[in-house]
Design a protein around this motif. Sequence first.
Motif, mmCIF file in Angstrom:
data_model
loop_
_atom_site.group_PDB
_atom_site.id
_atom_site.type_symbol
_atom_site.label_atom_id
_atom_site.label_comp_id
_atom_site.label_asym_id
_atom_site.label_seq_id
_atom_site.Cartn_x
_atom_site.Cartn_y
_atom_site.Cartn_z
ATOM 1 N N ALA A 101 0.827 -1.202 0.000
ATOM 2 C CA ALA A 101 0.000 0.000 0.000
ATOM 3 C C ALA A 101 0.863 1.255 0.000
ATOM 4 C CB ALA A 101 -0.925 -0.008 1.212
ATOM 5 N N ALA A 102 1.982 1.220 0.730
ATOM 6 C CA ALA A 102 2.840 2.400 0.871
ATOM 7 C C ALA A 102 3.545 2.768 -0.426
ATOM 8 C CB ALA A 102 3.874 2.154 1.969
ATOM 9 N N GLU A 103 3.655 1.828 -1.352
ATOM 10 C CA GLU A 103 4.354 2.112 -2.603
ATOM 11 C C GLU A 103 3.686 3.234 -3.387
ATOM 12 O OE1 GLU A 103 4.490 -1.649 -4.525
ATOM 13 O OE2 GLU A 103 6.063 -2.466 -3.211
ATOM 14 N N GLY A 104 2.387 3.405 -3.225
ATOM 15 C CA GLY A 104 1.687 4.478 -3.922
ATOM 16 C C GLY A 104 1.330 5.637 -3.023
ATOM 17 N N GLY A 105 1.990 5.721 -1.845
ATOM 18 C CA GLY A 105 1.621 6.722 -0.869
ATOM 19 C C GLY A 105 2.594 7.868 -0.731
ATOM 20 N N ASP A 106 2.103 8.960 -0.141
ATOM 21 C CA ASP A 106 2.898 10.152 0.175
ATOM 22 C C ASP A 106 3.100 10.174 1.682
ATOM 23 O OD1 ASP A 106 4.007 12.608 0.634
ATOM 24 O OD2 ASP A 106 2.335 13.777 -0.167
ATOM 25 N N ALA A 107 4.303 9.819 2.136
ATOM 26 C CA ALA A 107 4.569 9.707 3.567
ATOM 27 C C ALA A 107 4.496 11.046 4.290
ATOM 28 C CB ALA A 107 5.938 9.069 3.795
ATOM 29 N N SER A 108 4.600 12.148 3.559
ATOM 30 C CA SER A 108 4.592 13.466 4.203
ATOM 31 C C SER A 108 3.182 13.996 4.465
ATOM 32 C CB SER A 108 5.354 14.471 3.332
ATOM 33 O OG SER A 108 4.693 14.666 2.089
ATOM 34 N N ARG A 109 2.169 13.341 3.916
ATOM 35 C CA ARG A 109 0.800 13.850 4.073
ATOM 36 C C ARG A 109 0.331 13.786 5.521
ATOM 37 N NH1 ARG A 109 -4.609 11.583 0.892
ATOM 38 N NH2 ARG A 109 -6.141 12.903 2.009
ATOM 39 N N PHE A 110 0.735 12.739 6.242
ATOM 40 C CA PHE A 110 0.353 12.589 7.643
ATOM 41 C C PHE A 110 1.619 12.663 8.498
ATOM 42 C CE2 PHE A 110 -3.077 10.543 5.315
ATOM 43 C CZ PHE A 110 -4.211 11.051 5.957
ATOM 44 N N PRO A 111 1.843 13.758 9.224
ATOM 45 C CA PRO A 111 3.075 13.945 10.006
ATOM 46 C C PRO A 111 3.056 13.142 11.301
ATOM 47 C CG PRO A 111 1.648 15.842 10.281
ATOM 48 C CD PRO A 111 0.958 14.942 9.289
ATOM 49 N N LEU A 112 3.322 11.858 11.214
ATOM 50 C CA LEU A 112 3.331 11.011 12.403
ATOM 51 C C LEU A 112 4.583 11.302 13.240
ATOM 52 C CD1 LEU A 112 2.184 7.621 10.831
ATOM 53 C CD2 LEU A 112 0.787 9.392 11.906
ATOM 54 N N PRO A 113 4.500 11.059 14.547
ATOM 55 C CA PRO A 113 5.618 11.431 15.433
ATOM 56 C C PRO A 113 6.822 10.510 15.278
ATOM 57 C CG PRO A 113 3.936 10.258 16.664
ATOM 58 C CD PRO A 113 3.358 10.491 15.299
ATOM 59 N N ARG A 114 7.995 11.097 15.528
ATOM 60 C CA ARG A 114 9.220 10.307 15.643
ATOM 61 C C ARG A 114 9.369 9.844 17.090
ATOM 62 N NH1 ARG A 114 11.278 14.199 11.862
ATOM 63 N NH2 ARG A 114 12.245 13.175 10.059
ATOM 64 N N THR A 115 9.667 8.567 17.276
ATOM 65 C CA THR A 115 9.908 8.040 18.618
ATOM 66 C C THR A 115 11.409 7.981 18.840
ATOM 67 O OG1 THR A 115 7.902 6.691 18.474
ATOM 68 C CG2 THR A 115 9.494 6.109 20.184
ATOM 69 N N ARG A 116 11.890 8.685 19.854
ATOM 70 C CA ARG A 116 13.325 8.721 20.129
ATOM 71 C C ARG A 116 13.573 8.187 21.532
ATOM 72 N NH1 ARG A 116 15.990 11.370 16.263
ATOM 73 N NH2 ARG A 116 14.917 12.878 14.951
ATOM 74 N N LEU A 117 14.221 7.044 21.609
ATOM 75 C CA LEU A 117 14.532 6.402 22.877
ATOM 76 C C LEU A 117 15.971 5.928 22.862
ATOM 77 C CD1 LEU A 117 11.352 4.152 23.213
ATOM 78 C CD2 LEU A 117 11.783 6.248 24.484
ATOM 79 N N ASP A 118 16.588 5.905 24.028
ATOM 80 C CA ASP A 118 17.919 5.327 24.160
ATOM 81 C C ASP A 118 17.779 3.900 24.687
ATOM 82 O OD1 ASP A 118 19.215 7.652 23.346
ATOM 83 O OD2 ASP A 118 19.229 8.466 25.387
ATOM 84 N N ASP A 119 18.468 2.983 24.055
ATOM 85 C CA ASP A 119 18.564 1.601 24.525
ATOM 86 C C ASP A 119 17.273 0.800 24.407
ATOM 87 O OD1 ASP A 119 21.062 2.482 25.233
ATOM 88 O OD2 ASP A 119 20.601 2.663 27.370
ATOM 89 N N SER A 120 16.283 1.297 23.648
ATOM 90 C CA SER A 120 15.047 0.539 23.515
ATOM 91 C C SER A 120 14.261 1.037 22.302
ATOM 92 C CB SER A 120 14.191 0.660 24.780
ATOM 93 O OG SER A 120 13.827 1.998 25.017
ATOM 94 N N PHE A 121 13.187 0.299 21.988
ATOM 95 C CA PHE A 121 12.265 0.661 20.921
ATOM 96 C C PHE A 121 10.867 0.811 21.522
ATOM 97 C CE2 PHE A 121 15.585 -1.999 19.051
ATOM 98 C CZ PHE A 121 15.986 -1.244 17.959
ATOM 99 N N SER A 122 10.008 1.515 20.826
ATOM 100 C CA SER A 122 8.603 1.619 21.231
ATOM 101 C C SER A 122 7.766 1.939 19.996
ATOM 102 C CB SER A 122 8.412 2.704 22.286
ATOM 103 O OG SER A 122 7.033 2.878 22.572
ATOM 104 N N PHE A 123 6.716 1.146 19.799
ATOM 105 C CA PHE A 123 5.856 1.356 18.639
ATOM 106 C C PHE A 123 4.405 1.637 19.016
ATOM 107 C CE2 PHE A 123 9.493 -1.082 17.220
ATOM 108 C CZ PHE A 123 9.872 -0.366 16.101
ATOM 109 N N SER A 124 4.091 1.641 20.311
ATOM 110 C CA SER A 124 2.703 1.870 20.711
ATOM 111 C C SER A 124 2.268 3.298 20.395
ATOM 112 C CB SER A 124 2.514 1.574 22.200
ATOM 113 O OG SER A 124 3.269 2.460 22.993
ATOM 114 N N GLY A 125 3.149 4.287 20.606
ATOM 115 C CA GLY A 125 2.788 5.667 20.309
ATOM 116 C C GLY A 125 2.561 5.898 18.832
ATOM 117 N N LEU A 126 3.400 5.298 18.003
ATOM 118 C CA LEU A 126 3.244 5.427 16.556
ATOM 119 C C LEU A 126 1.951 4.772 16.098
ATOM 120 C CD1 LEU A 126 4.366 6.209 13.786
ATOM 121 C CD2 LEU A 126 5.727 4.095 13.821
ATOM 122 N N LYS A 127 1.667 3.621 16.647
ATOM 123 C CA LYS A 127 0.416 2.916 16.316
ATOM 124 C C LYS A 127 -0.799 3.756 16.725
ATOM 125 C CE LYS A 127 -0.912 -0.004 19.213
ATOM 126 N NZ LYS A 127 -0.898 -1.149 20.160
#
Length: 304
Positions: A152-178
């Motif tokens: 689906a993303a192949e035909g999409g414009d990623a800049s249309r929806f300004p989703l947040p960047r998650t910045r963490l040290d020593d870990s990952f988190s995807f709940s906020g992005l979701k």
Amino acid sequence: MHAHFGGVVPELAARAHLDAIAPTVDEALQALPGGWDDVSAMVVTRGPGLIGSLLVGTAYAQSVALARDLPVVGVSHLAGHVYSAMLADASLQPPYLALVVSGGHTDCVVLRAHGDAVRLAATRDDAVGEAFDKVARMLGLPYPGGPAVQRAAEGGDASRFPLPRTRLDDSFSFSGLKTAVRYAVRDLGPDGLDERGVPRDAQVVADLAAAFQRRAVEQLVTGLSQALDRSGVDRVAVVGGVAANAPLREAVRERFAGLHVVIPPLRWCTDNAAMIAMAGWHRLQVHGADQPGFEVDPGLAEFA
């Protein structure tokens, strides 16, 4: 079997394993001139995973080992992913840093030596593959979500929806992005959603998929870079089902150009027996065979 439900149904998976395991092994043995006589050991996943499926596999492997007087080794599914990089590049040897990305795991692991691995980073909440599946469901895309979101993303414009960047040290988190994707879908309002509550406009779906995928890939590459700085190694592997994602593969190769980077071909990214055999062979050399009767461990978190 599972696509209709939008995810894996444990009971169905266990029954399917029971039906398929013997014919699958028989088919694999056709590549050996001597069949079972050419087999020198049994290796099986003992965790992590769905307990029913793990029980089918370990019961089968241990039964064969007892019947044919073969050593048996129970290995971690995660160790299999770490070792899958060696299937792709025989010159790759420890120590190296592996980014393990799948439906259930998002980890940075240093394999310091055979039988010796240390985890440098892990997700605080959702695994990245789980996030792909959940976002796909929000957008009305099929299961599994990873390939569907990428298409689906192949035909999409990623800049249309300004989703947040998650910045963490020593870990990952995807709940906020979701959650940000969920709010973006909600904000389309009743006119923008169909009776299922997913976007009506295919272009909106494509743009949201592109925006989510871009942020997810950015976080993975940034986290891998931070782990590399702490690892003291100069060899990098990206393994697991999500390693099949084309933008992630491209971003890793671009970010770590000049280093020894290994990303297995697609057939060794998703779960496979070859990676389990590789991990089990090395475990057999370091620790020897396991005692028959070992138990499964659905929460096992070993990487070597």
